[in-house]
Write an enzyme that holds these catalytic residues in place. Sequence first.
Site, short mmCIF file in Angstrom:
data_model
loop_
_atom_site.label_atom_id
_atom_site.label_comp_id
_atom_site.label_asym_id
_atom_site.label_seq_id
_atom_site.Cartn_x
_atom_site.Cartn_y
_atom_site.Cartn_z
N HIS A 1 19.51 0.99 -15.05
CA HIS A 1 20.65 1.91 -14.93
C HIS A 1 20.52 3.17 -15.76
CE1 HIS A 1 23.51 -0.69 -12.71
NE2 HIS A 1 22.85 -1.67 -13.29
N LYS B 1 35.10 10.69 -17.30
CA LYS B 1 33.92 9.83 -17.49
C LYS B 1 33.74 9.63 -18.98
CE LYS B 1 31.45 13.00 -15.25
NZ LYS B 1 30.71 12.24 -14.28
N ARG B 2 32.82 8.74 -19.37
CA ARG B 2 32.58 8.58 -20.79
C ARG B 2 32.14 9.89 -21.42
NH1 ARG B 2 32.91 3.41 -23.27
NH2 ARG B 2 31.93 4.46 -25.03
N LYS C 1 26.36 14.36 -20.45
CA LYS C 1 27.33 14.61 -19.36
C LYS C 1 27.95 16.00 -19.49
CE LYS C 1 28.46 9.67 -18.95
NZ LYS C 1 28.20 9.22 -17.56
N LYS D 1 33.96 8.71 -5.94
CA LYS D 1 35.42 8.46 -5.85
C LYS D 1 36.17 9.76 -5.62
CE LYS D 1 34.64 4.91 -9.24
NZ LYS D 1 34.53 4.75 -10.70
#
Length: 804
Positions: free
Chosen positions: A355, A543-544, A549, A655
Amino acid sequence: MKISTEQFKKEFVRKLKAKTGKSPDETTALDRYQTLGSMMREYIGPLWVEQNTLLKKSGEKQVYYFSMEFLSGRFMEKNLDYLDMLDIVKEGFAELDYNFDEVIEVEKDPGLGNGGLGRLAAGFLDSLACTNYSGHGCGIRYNYGLFEQKIINGYQVEFPDRWLDNRNIWEIKKADRAVVIEFGGSVSLDEVDGKIICNYYDTEKVLAVPYDTPVIGYKNDRINTLRLFSAEPYETSFDFNSFSSGDYKSAFERKHTVEAISQVLYPNDNFYEGKLLRLKQEYFLVSAGVQSLIRTYTKSGRKITDLAKHISLHINDTHPALIVPELMRILLDEHSLEWEEAWAITQDCCSYTNHTILSEALETWSIDMLRELLPRVTMIIEEINRRFCLDLDSVYHVPVNERYKLWIIKDGVVHMANLAIVASHSVNGVAKLHTEILKQRELNHFYQIFPHKFNNKTNGITHRRWLINANSELAEKIDSAIGSRWRYEPVLMERLLKYEDDKAFLADIEQIKLNRKKEFAQYIKEHNGITVDPYSIFDIQAKRLHEYKRQLMNAFHIMYLYNKILDNPGIDITPRTFIFGAKAAPGYHTAKSIIRLISSISNKIEKTPKVREIIRAVFMENYCVSLAERMIPSADVSEQISTASKEASGTGNMKFMMNGAITIGTLDGANVEIKDAVGDDNIYIFGMTADQVYDEYKNKTYSAKAVYEYNPEIKRIIDQLTNGFFDDVSREEYAPLVDILLKGNDEFFVLKDFDSYIKTQELLSNDYNNRDKWNKMALNNIAKSGIFSSDYTIREYAQKIWKL
Ligand code: NBG
């Protein structure tokens, strides 16, 4: 469930009285929630037993999905819907004058996961049941899930997540099915009648007690199981001698040490923490899971040598990779198989998903620590490694100087990914780009010797939770346009495309989005005390919090707009509300500092009326599944802006798309496939590609300082971090962020990609004003999102990896 509203009301009120001893109008939302839950369990129970009995008889192949995390989200509304009871219950409650939403809100989110990895595991279980496969989850029943986040004076503060406080009505404790886990001690191998017998001495025994939760299929009567284990003392729970002498601390010490194993989830996403307790948790999970399934399997009378015909074991990231030596241990020591036979079975049973490529997330354990905690398991790992090293020479002919990359044990450290790859028949990545990076770069040395093992399975999301349940108005609109078969076959949503030029239809889609935005604006008002304009662009990054990110780049964009608005009075900028939701790992200081910065930016804007009229920034506290269910349907823009190559897949991106938000993103993870699905006109792509990122790391030509020196807008933003511009913190507060960018040369290319990000944002902003164009883009995104349903992902896993 076939029951009329009248019957439901009668039965519900009878039960409510019986359970609470109160008159119905005195009951609380919690009373009603628990009563409804126990009614459902009575219905589910017999079906569940029946299925398990049938399964045992038929020997149908089953997969056990081992994961340290299952981020399920609330069960009540979903279960009611899946059992076809939702309308009846809603109607019954309305007639009884009970508030249904209040009852739903009572349920605590089971937050037994950090982010995408845990949510994926829960979504996969849902899809397994819904597509009628026999597949179960194996995990840990943490007493405390992921911490509850509060924002106090702009700072993240963590509080324990007490999700079990009101009992968990969905689980059933099966104390009689507990298994014993052994840690530490020593081992001797003795030969008796030509067989090697393994004896253990002075081990610490711990009970693993299973709690089963039903995983219900969508209106198909399938019920699978999520089995979570809780650690309990094996012997008397406390020491009477210490107790009698008044030494209470020592009296309960043992009990507490044992229970610590399943006490709390490690709050790290994409980060590995080599703590002994974590290693204990990992072994606890795999040993409990494997022992328990082998016990059920052997009871059915089937031969242990046929195990792989009936059972698949999935290793979700390397966290449960100790399955490999544990299964070998059981086959060798308890079933007396020869090494080769046991190894063949293990390889046939096991499959592994990678992952992440982030090096800080790759698990390694010191062999000494392993040996002390798990002496027998360590012997087996050493033997696996020894044999594999021989094969590297004689079977795979790997040149001598290349071999060390493949070793499972090197420099006294066990590399868990290497162990998982060597022992599995399948190794998959989670998006096309990610799998290519594994094959061509990060795991290329393994790909060269095991090309047949590598494959891609792009992640997916359950369209039932994220569209049918989270945005029922949109789901009903889709029904009215194309019928309701898409609920079972989500690719059929593509049929919506025939409405892409239908102005009336597009206006309805726009209205539904506005409804969600108004609802969320109300939520923001209640929780943050900020009034946002539902007609502004809702631009969401949820998101985290992680440097890769790049929430920081998003924050800089807001600062850029702030400066621009003040410099140019009367400037025409499309109003925007920037919304963030993110938890940072408690020990991740940079991530926490970025949260603080977003609060500073928000405060600054609130204090500047000229800016506040045009842009707002809000940080939503405690991002979790149920908050995501409100947030995502309200988004116009989905921020997926990771440094290319770093985000293995992302699933939030799917999503948002399914709810008609348009992605602004890099060519990273599954964004690439979203772009392929919707086409260049329905997505905003910017920034470096993965290849360019790799080239930069190799050639080292990038200088963040040079960007800072030559780009006055960037310089201004960076300077504002430390020149007193933010008066709610000291000048030193954000100095470490500046250092990471300038002294640390901006590992994640925030400054390098910034220009391209800003330009793309400007384009997006203008397009938003062209409502027809925007609505058409939104419709395209919804229509093309069906392929990202996890039902398809799971079919691929089931057919190609697990052979169900
Ligand atoms: C995460 C990736 C995400 C991906 C999820 C699910 C880990 C180790 N990895 O990009 O960062 O979507 O896994 O595959 O949590």
